[in-house]
Design an enzyme around this catalytic site. Structure first.
Site, PDB file in Angstrom:
ATOM      1  N   ASP A  74     -22.340 -12.746 -10.326  1.00 22.05           N
ATOM      2  CA  ASP A  74     -23.016 -12.509  -8.899  1.00 22.05           C
ATOM      3  C   ASP A  74     -24.174 -11.610  -9.004  1.00 22.05           C
ATOM      4  O   ASP A  74     -24.772 -10.707  -9.735  1.00 22.05           O
ATOM      5  CB  ASP A  74     -21.929 -12.084  -7.938  1.00 22.05           C
ATOM      6  N   ASP A  79     -22.348 -20.543  -5.836  1.00 23.68           N
ATOM      7  CA  ASP A  79     -22.499 -20.074  -4.917  1.00 23.68           C
ATOM      8  C   ASP A  79     -23.287 -20.970  -3.719  1.00 23.68           C
ATOM      9  O   ASP A  79     -22.654 -21.179  -2.316  1.00 23.68           O
ATOM     10  CB  ASP A  79     -22.359 -18.808  -4.102  1.00 23.68           C
TER      11      ASP A  79
END
Length: 155
Positions: free
Chosen positions: A113, A128
């Site tokens: 991430d 995402d």
């Protein structure tokens, strides 16, 4: 056969994997790089769990869920229940995002991430973002469908 679904899915997967590869190769875990004032910051984080860092250490099991999810999308597409540009696009973003994160979980047992929007504290990746966009498009489809099926008000 409608190629829109496959083109979008592949583009999402490619963009996701390339961006994660660049982050892994150019940033240390925990390193932060301000990008766009206070609106977007890059921070390298490795998530071995699920959304919101829940279920840490169990992320690899979510590969099974992602495979089932994408299989369901393909099944319903083949059955003809996912039709129209809006639904095809929504399904493509959802499938591409699920596959993008599943690749990370399968290969690295964690997801890279790096996107922090504003001061929210939440950290995402392009997969995402694609999943969120897919959900927004799905909601938009439901709203449009509702108003198309609604009978006009009569006086």
């Amino acid at each position: 056969m409608n190629l829109l679904f496959y083109v979008i899915s592949v583009l999402v997967i490619m963009a996701d994997q390339v961006s994660k590869g660049l982050v892994r190769s150019h940033m240390l875990v925990g390193e932060t790089f301000p990008f766009w004032n206070d609106y977007l910051t890059f921070t390298h984080y490795e998530n071995s769990g699920a959304a919101f860092s829940s279920f840490q250490g169990y992320g690899r099991y979510f590969v099974i869920i992602a495979v089932g999810f994408v299989a369901a999308i393909l099944y319903y597409r083949r059955k003809g229940e996912i039709k129209g540009r809006l639904m095809e696009t929504a399904a493509a973003f959802l499938a591409g995002g699920a596959i993008g994160n599943a690749i990370d979980r399968f290969l690295f047992h964690k997801v890279t991430d790096f996107l922090v929007f504003g001061k929210s504290g939440g950290i995402l990746n392009l997969a995402d973002v694609a999943i969120n966009l897919g959900m927004l498009l799905l909601v938009a489809h439901w709203i449009v469908s509702h108003f198309r099926q609604r009978k006009p008000y009569q006086l």
